[in-house]
Design a protein around this motif. Structure first.
Motif, PDB file in Angstrom:
ATOM      1  N   ILE A 126      33.749  55.290  41.140  1.00 11.39           N
ATOM      2  CA  ILE A 126      34.259  54.720  42.458  1.00 11.39           C
ATOM      3  C   ILE A 126      32.942  53.900  42.893  1.00 11.39           C
ATOM      4  N   ILE A 127      31.869  54.356  42.653  1.00  9.36           N
ATOM      5  CA  ILE A 127      30.420  53.488  42.842  1.00  9.36           C
ATOM      6  C   ILE A 127      30.701  52.357  42.186  1.00  9.36           C
ATOM      7  N   GLN A 128      30.909  52.308  40.833  1.00  7.23           N
ATOM      8  CA  GLN A 128      30.938  51.001  40.012  1.00  7.23           C
ATOM      9  C   GLN A 128      32.254  50.036  40.669  1.00  7.23           C
ATOM     10  N   GLN A 129      33.346  50.840  40.892  1.00  2.00           N
ATOM     11  CA  GLN A 129      34.376  49.922  41.540  1.00  2.00           C
ATOM     12  C   GLN A 129      33.971  49.095  42.911  1.00  2.00           C
ATOM     13  N   LEU A 130      33.170  49.998  43.756  1.00  3.24           N
ATOM     14  CA  LEU A 130      32.723  49.171  44.907  1.00  3.24           C
ATOM     15  C   LEU A 130      31.687  48.106  44.472  1.00  3.24           C
ATOM     16  N   LYS A 131      30.766  48.204  43.341  1.00  2.71           N
ATOM     17  CA  LYS A 131      29.875  47.232  43.387  1.00  2.71           C
ATOM     18  C   LYS A 131      30.633  46.022  42.305  1.00  2.71           C
ATOM     19  N   ASP A 132      31.654  46.476  41.583  1.00  6.85           N
ATOM     20  CA  ASP A 132      32.387  45.464  40.943  1.00  6.85           C
ATOM     21  C   ASP A 132      33.268  44.468  41.992  1.00  6.85           C
ATOM     22  N   VAL A 133      33.770  44.782  42.954  1.00  3.10           N
ATOM     23  CA  VAL A 133      34.488  44.032  43.832  1.00  3.10           C
ATOM     24  C   VAL A 133      33.555  43.194  44.605  1.00  3.10           C
ATOM     25  N   GLN A 134      32.138  43.506  44.906  1.00  5.23           N
ATOM     26  CA  GLN A 134      31.218  42.640  45.369  1.00  5.23           C
ATOM     27  C   GLN A 134      30.799  41.662  44.450  1.00  5.23           C
ATOM     28  N   THR A 135      30.406  41.848  43.138  1.00  6.16           N
ATOM     29  CA  THR A 135      29.816  40.796  42.293  1.00  6.16           C
ATOM     30  C   THR A 135      30.231  40.853  40.738  1.00  6.16           C
ATOM     31  N   ALA A 136      31.012  41.607  40.435  1.00 10.36           N
ATOM     32  CA  ALA A 136      31.289  41.409  38.802  1.00 10.36           C
ATOM     33  C   ALA A 136      32.316  40.518  38.509  1.00 10.36           C
ATOM     34  N   ASP A 137      32.212  40.585  37.098  1.00 12.08           N
ATOM     35  CA  ASP A 137      33.462  39.428  36.489  1.00 12.08           C
ATOM     36  C   ASP A 137      34.492  40.217  36.105  1.00 12.08           C
ATOM     37  N   LEU A 138      35.341  40.496  37.158  1.00  9.57           N
ATOM     38  CA  LEU A 138      36.529  41.214  37.008  1.00  9.57           C
ATOM     39  C   LEU A 138      37.603  40.713  36.285  1.00  9.57           C
ATOM     40  N   TRP A 139      38.723  41.241  35.909  1.00 14.44           N
ATOM     41  CA  TRP A 139      39.978  40.737  35.303  1.00 14.44           C
ATOM     42  C   TRP A 139      40.849  39.774  35.897  1.00 14.44           C
ATOM     43  N   ILE A 140      40.525  39.917  37.480  1.00 12.48           N
ATOM     44  CA  ILE A 140      41.301  39.084  38.204  1.00 12.48           C
ATOM     45  C   ILE A 140      40.583  37.831  38.582  1.00 12.48           C
ATOM     46  N   ASP A 141      39.108  37.925  37.978  1.00  7.29           N
ATOM     47  CA  ASP A 141      38.315  36.496  38.025  1.00  7.29           C
ATOM     48  C   ASP A 141      37.714  36.201  39.458  1.00  7.29           C
ATOM     49  N   GLU A 142      37.914  37.114  40.354  1.00  6.30           N
ATOM     50  CA  GLU A 142      37.154  37.056  41.662  1.00  6.30           C
ATOM     51  C   GLU A 142      36.516  38.100  42.079  1.00  6.30           C
ATOM     52  N   ASN A 143      35.545  38.000  43.003  1.00  4.91           N
ATOM     53  CA  ASN A 143      34.777  39.068  43.621  1.00  4.91           C
ATOM     54  C   ASN A 143      34.402  38.530  45.005  1.00  4.91           C
TER      55      ASN A 143
ATOM     56  N   GLN B 251      28.394  47.612  52.204  1.00  5.85           N
ATOM     57  CA  GLN B 251      28.952  48.125  51.157  1.00  5.85           C
ATOM     58  C   GLN B 251      27.653  48.882  50.367  1.00  5.85           C
ATOM     59  N   GLN B 252      26.387  48.462  50.523  1.00  6.84           N
ATOM     60  CA  GLN B 252      25.233  49.147  49.737  1.00  6.84           C
ATOM     61  C   GLN B 252      25.232  50.294  50.501  1.00  6.84           C
ATOM     62  N   ASN B 253      25.371  50.593  51.823  1.00  4.84           N
ATOM     63  CA  ASN B 253      25.194  51.879  52.481  1.00  4.84           C
ATOM     64  C   ASN B 253      26.103  52.835  51.924  1.00  4.84           C
ATOM     65  N   ILE B 254      27.377  52.533  51.758  1.00  2.00           N
ATOM     66  CA  ILE B 254      28.163  53.421  51.222  1.00  2.00           C
ATOM     67  C   ILE B 254      27.848  53.681  49.854  1.00  2.00           C
ATOM     68  N   ILE B 255      27.577  52.985  48.945  1.00  2.00           N
ATOM     69  CA  ILE B 255      26.916  53.120  47.612  1.00  2.00           C
ATOM     70  C   ILE B 255      26.082  54.263  47.777  1.00  2.00           C
ATOM     71  N   THR B 256      25.148  53.862  48.523  1.00  2.00           N
ATOM     72  CA  THR B 256      23.660  54.800  48.607  1.00  2.00           C
ATOM     73  C   THR B 256      24.092  56.262  49.141  1.00  2.00           C
ATOM     74  N   PHE B 257      25.037  56.229  49.960  1.00  2.00           N
ATOM     75  CA  PHE B 257      25.437  57.615  50.273  1.00  2.00           C
ATOM     76  C   PHE B 257      26.057  58.238  49.222  1.00  2.00           C
TER      77      PHE B 257
ATOM     78  N   HIS C 165      41.938  48.228  50.197  1.00  2.00           N
ATOM     79  CA  HIS C 165      41.674  47.525  51.251  1.00  2.00           C
ATOM     80  C   HIS C 165      40.784  46.299  51.146  1.00  2.00           C
ATOM     81  N   ASP C 166      39.803  46.294  50.529  1.00  2.00           N
ATOM     82  CA  ASP C 166      38.813  45.345  50.070  1.00  2.00           C
ATOM     83  C   ASP C 166      39.585  44.426  49.179  1.00  2.00           C
ATOM     84  N   LEU C 167      40.316  44.659  48.257  1.00  2.00           N
ATOM     85  CA  LEU C 167      40.986  43.815  47.405  1.00  2.00           C
ATOM     86  C   LEU C 167      42.143  43.100  47.971  1.00  2.00           C
TER      87      LEU C 167
END
Length: 169
Positions: free
Chosen positions: A9-26, A105-111, A145-147
């Motif tokens: 879940i942490i990785q998914q939260l990070k990915d939607v922010q900045t990763a090179d996702l399959w959907i080619d967007e972030n 987003q970072q606050n959720i990840i840190t928690f 919701h983010d997506l």
């Protein structure tokens, strides 16, 4: 103390922010396509601006973090904070909105980094009795919701470009 699901879940939260996702967007790609003027533009009256969408996501991230901490439900769909106006958001400023967007987003990840998989299966104590759920449900919903709103940002930016509004910084 397993952390397989929570790390996913942490990785998914990070990915939607900045990763090179399959959907080619972030979110990073989308938010850099608007500036302090175009972020507040509604390309058509019925469409939210990028600033309105970002603010909406900020509010729900704060709400989900509060619920993850075991607090009662705070933000409701009908609350004014759910969809702030562009006039209200302009006072806050685009740079502050972008900063808050990243911070929430970072606050959720840190928690979550301090939790394990058992936390995810803990029942949210203040859930509506007609929809009992656990913390995993809240987090999965937040990612969905983010997506959803990432897609809306893409459509808004496309309309901004069609209307010949500059969308670069």
């Amino acid at each position: 103390m397993e952390k397989i699901l929570i790390n996913d879940i942490i990785q998914q939260l990070k990915d939607v922010q900045t990763a090179d996702l399959w959907i080619d967007e972030n979110f990073e790609k989308k938010l850099t396509q608007v500036n302090a003027t175009t972020a507040f533009e509604r390309p058509i009256p019925q469409m939210h601006s990028i600033a309105e969408l970002a603010s909406h996501l900020i509010e729900w991230r704060r709400e989900v973090l509060s619920r993850l901490k075991g607090n009662p439900r705070g933000l409701e769909m009908s609350d004014a904070a759910n969809w702030r106006t562009n006039e209200e958001l302009k006072i806050r400023g685009w740079e502050m909105l972008r900063s808050d967007f990243q911070a929430t987003q970072q606050n959720i990840i840190t928690f979550l980094e301090g939790k394990d998989d058992t936390f995810l299966h803990t029942a949210y104590p203040h859930a509506n009795p007609t929809l009992p759920h656990d913390y995993k449900y809240l987090l999965t919903g937040l990612i969905h919701h983010d997506l959803y709103h990432l897609g809306q940002m893409g459509i808004t930016i496309k309309f901004l470009k069609e209307n010949n509004l500059s969308t670069n910084n």
